[in-house]
Design a protein around this motif. Structure first.
Motif, mmCIF file in Angstrom:
data_model
loop_
_atom_site.group_PDB
_atom_site.id
_atom_site.type_symbol
_atom_site.label_atom_id
_atom_site.label_comp_id
_atom_site.label_asym_id
_atom_site.label_seq_id
_atom_site.Cartn_x
_atom_site.Cartn_y
_atom_site.Cartn_z
ATOM 1 N N GLU A 123 46.444 22.201 -10.849
ATOM 2 C CA GLU A 123 45.740 22.617 -12.060
ATOM 3 C C GLU A 123 46.555 22.287 -13.303
ATOM 4 O O GLU A 123 47.785 22.390 -13.301
ATOM 5 N N LEU A 124 45.869 21.885 -14.372
ATOM 6 C CA LEU A 124 46.503 21.532 -15.633
ATOM 7 C C LEU A 124 46.738 22.740 -16.532
ATOM 8 O O LEU A 124 47.801 22.901 -17.113
ATOM 9 N N ASP A 125 45.746 23.588 -16.636
ATOM 10 C CA ASP A 125 45.751 24.664 -17.627
ATOM 11 C C ASP A 125 46.546 25.872 -17.131
ATOM 12 O O ASP A 125 46.160 26.506 -16.142
ATOM 13 N N PRO A 126 47.648 26.242 -17.808
ATOM 14 C CA PRO A 126 48.462 27.384 -17.358
ATOM 15 C C PRO A 126 47.697 28.707 -17.372
ATOM 16 O O PRO A 126 48.007 29.614 -16.596
ATOM 17 N N ARG A 127 46.668 28.815 -18.243
ATOM 18 C CA ARG A 127 45.867 30.044 -18.253
ATOM 19 C C ARG A 127 45.082 30.189 -16.943
ATOM 20 O O ARG A 127 44.971 31.282 -16.382
ATOM 21 N N LEU A 128 44.542 29.058 -16.469
ATOM 22 C CA LEU A 128 43.805 29.100 -15.211
ATOM 23 C C LEU A 128 44.740 29.299 -14.024
ATOM 24 O O LEU A 128 44.363 29.906 -13.023
ATOM 25 N N VAL A 129 45.957 28.768 -14.155
ATOM 26 C CA VAL A 129 46.956 28.998 -13.107
ATOM 27 C C VAL A 129 47.224 30.491 -12.969
ATOM 28 O O VAL A 129 47.253 31.035 -11.859
ATOM 29 N N ALA A 130 47.408 31.159 -14.106
ATOM 30 C CA ALA A 130 47.662 32.600 -14.086
ATOM 31 C C ALA A 130 46.480 33.360 -13.495
ATOM 32 O O ALA A 130 46.647 34.304 -12.705
ATOM 33 N N GLU A 131 45.269 32.955 -13.879
ATOM 34 C CA GLU A 131 44.061 33.599 -13.357
ATOM 35 C C GLU A 131 43.954 33.419 -11.845
ATOM 36 O O GLU A 131 43.614 34.352 -11.111
ATOM 37 N N LEU A 132 44.268 32.209 -11.389
ATOM 38 C CA LEU A 132 44.184 31.925 -9.966
ATOM 39 C C LEU A 132 45.243 32.694 -9.184
ATOM 40 O O LEU A 132 44.982 33.183 -8.086
ATOM 41 N N HIS A 133 46.435 32.808 -9.771
ATOM 42 C CA HIS A 133 47.494 33.586 -9.117
ATOM 43 C C HIS A 133 47.035 35.026 -8.865
ATOM 44 O O HIS A 133 47.305 35.611 -7.819
ATOM 45 N N LYS A 134 46.330 35.579 -9.846
ATOM 46 C CA LYS A 134 45.843 36.957 -9.696
ATOM 47 C C LYS A 134 44.886 37.076 -8.521
ATOM 48 O O LYS A 134 44.922 38.036 -7.744
ATOM 49 N N ARG A 135 44.016 36.083 -8.390
ATOM 50 C CA ARG A 135 42.971 36.150 -7.362
ATOM 51 C C ARG A 135 43.528 35.954 -5.959
ATOM 52 O O ARG A 135 43.022 36.519 -4.993
ATOM 53 N N VAL A 136 44.560 35.101 -5.819
ATOM 54 C CA VAL A 136 45.055 34.775 -4.481
ATOM 55 C C VAL A 136 46.306 35.567 -4.130
ATOM 56 O O VAL A 136 46.859 35.388 -3.051
ATOM 57 N N GLN A 137 46.755 36.428 -5.033
ATOM 58 C CA GLN A 137 47.968 37.189 -4.771
ATOM 59 C C GLN A 137 47.843 37.971 -3.463
ATOM 60 O O GLN A 137 46.882 38.693 -3.237
ATOM 61 N N GLY A 138 48.805 37.766 -2.580
ATOM 62 C CA GLY A 138 48.780 38.429 -1.291
ATOM 63 C C GLY A 138 48.073 37.637 -0.218
ATOM 64 O O GLY A 138 48.196 37.939 0.972
ATOM 65 N N LEU A 139 47.315 36.578 -0.635
ATOM 66 C CA LEU A 139 46.637 35.735 0.345
ATOM 67 C C LEU A 139 47.518 34.570 0.768
ATOM 68 O O LEU A 139 47.738 34.329 1.956
ATOM 69 N N TRP A 140 47.997 33.803 -0.227
ATOM 70 C CA TRP A 140 48.841 32.645 0.072
ATOM 71 C C TRP A 140 49.483 32.144 -1.220
ATOM 72 O O TRP A 140 48.820 32.097 -2.249
ATOM 73 N N PRO A 141 50.757 31.780 -1.202
ATOM 74 C CA PRO A 141 51.359 31.223 -2.413
ATOM 75 C C PRO A 141 50.799 29.838 -2.709
ATOM 76 O O PRO A 141 50.759 28.983 -1.836
ATOM 77 N N ALA A 142 50.339 29.584 -3.933
ATOM 78 C CA ALA A 142 49.765 28.284 -4.296
ATOM 79 C C ALA A 142 50.759 27.460 -5.097
ATOM 80 O O ALA A 142 51.533 27.994 -5.877
ATOM 81 N N ASN A 143 50.745 26.137 -4.884
ATOM 82 C CA ASN A 143 51.568 25.215 -5.660
ATOM 83 C C ASN A 143 50.667 24.518 -6.653
ATOM 84 O O ASN A 143 49.551 24.137 -6.320
#
Length: 287
Positions: free
Chosen positions: A85-105
């Motif tokens: 992902e390019l946009d750091p705002r979307l990265v942060a949003e995605l981190h919130k959603r997948v937290q505890g599921l799997w670490p994303a790169n």
């Protein structure tokens, strides 16, 4: 075996187009100038994932995950998801959603023809890629000889892979709606690949598709093309200790080959892969 899927960031605008921000229902500002259109329809998302036929051992590369509508579904099916992902705002949003599921790169790639060929020439082979593109680009990938959209991209992609059009995705399935329609395609690399030097192959089709409606005889009469071929031919003869006559003419040599192979009056728009392979093998050594 990695699979590839492109989600939200699938459109590249003209360089002169101004970025336009549209506020989403969740409060995020989407920048349509860099192609931020989030796929929101869960039925389309589930259909794309079903067509990918994911296995529990698969590693999935998701390009343009956006807010993660597809990412969370992929994590239920696959071993691991690597999201770019390019946009750091979307990265942060995605981190919130997948937290505890799997670490994303996270990193970012444009979705375009260079991206497609980067995938197809990658080793080791991936099993398949499920990709979303602007509809016209997708139709170029699957176009057949004689089709209006048949082009160099079509024949090069189909040389290296099997390409299938899976579904159309309308504008209203995105937030905010884009200006163009989309399509989803499936790309499965040919393994093993055809025994062809792709650089030489691409050089041939590049010449013939510059003016795909012209005959090959006319296409090869370009002075720039003849200068390039003469240079390559002289190098070839030098390497293989072939004597070149003093009255040698590259134009005559080209016409002789086109006539003897029956391709002089052929047009690239109607030639399939077998036609080009036949031409390549009959003229092995004339590089």
């Amino acid at each position: 075996m990695p699979k590839v899927k492109s989600g939200a960031v699938v459109r590249r605008r003209g360089r002169q187009e101004q970025h336009r921000e549209v506020k989403s229902a969740g409060g995020l500002m989407f920048n349509t100038g860099i192609g931020q259109h989030i796929l929101k329809n869960p039925l389309i998302i589930n259909s794309i994932i079903d067509k990918a036929a994911l296995r529990p051992t698969d590693v999935v590369l998701e390009v343009g995950p956006g807010t993660g509508n597809m990412t969370v579904k992929l994590l239920e099916k696959a071993k691991k998801v690597v999201a770019c992902e390019l946009d750091p705002r979307l990265v942060a949003e995605l981190h919130k959603r997948v937290q505890g599921l799997w670490p994303a790169n996270f990193k970012y790639w444009w979705i375009s023809s260079p991206f497609v060929f980067k995938l197809l020439l990658h080793r080791p082979f991936f099993r398949c890629a499920i990709l979303m593109f602007q509809r016209e680009f997708a139709l170029r990938l699957v176009a057949k000889p004689g089709d209006k959209l048949y082009c160099r991209l079509s024949i090069n992609t189909q040389l290296l892979a099997r390409v299938d059009h899976l579904m159309k995705v309308g504008k209203n399935n995105f937030r905010p709606p884009p200006k163009v329609e989309s399509s989803v395609v499936r790309i499965e690399p040919k393994n093993p690949p055809p025994p062809i030097n792709f650089q030489e192959w691409d050089g041939l089709v590049r010449i013939t598709f510059v003016r795909k409606n012209k005959t090959l005889s006319a296409a090869f009469k370009s002075s720039a093309v003849q200068q390039l071929l003469e240079k390559n031919y002289r190098i070839h003869c030098s390497v293989h200790n072939i004597i070149i006559p003093e009255d040698f003419s590259i134009a005559d040599k080209i016409q002789q080959i086109l006539t003897s192979t029956g391709f002089s009056d052929k047009r690239a728009r109607s030639m399939d892969i077998d036609d080009f392979i036949s031409k390549s093998y009959k003229n092995k050594g004339f590089n």
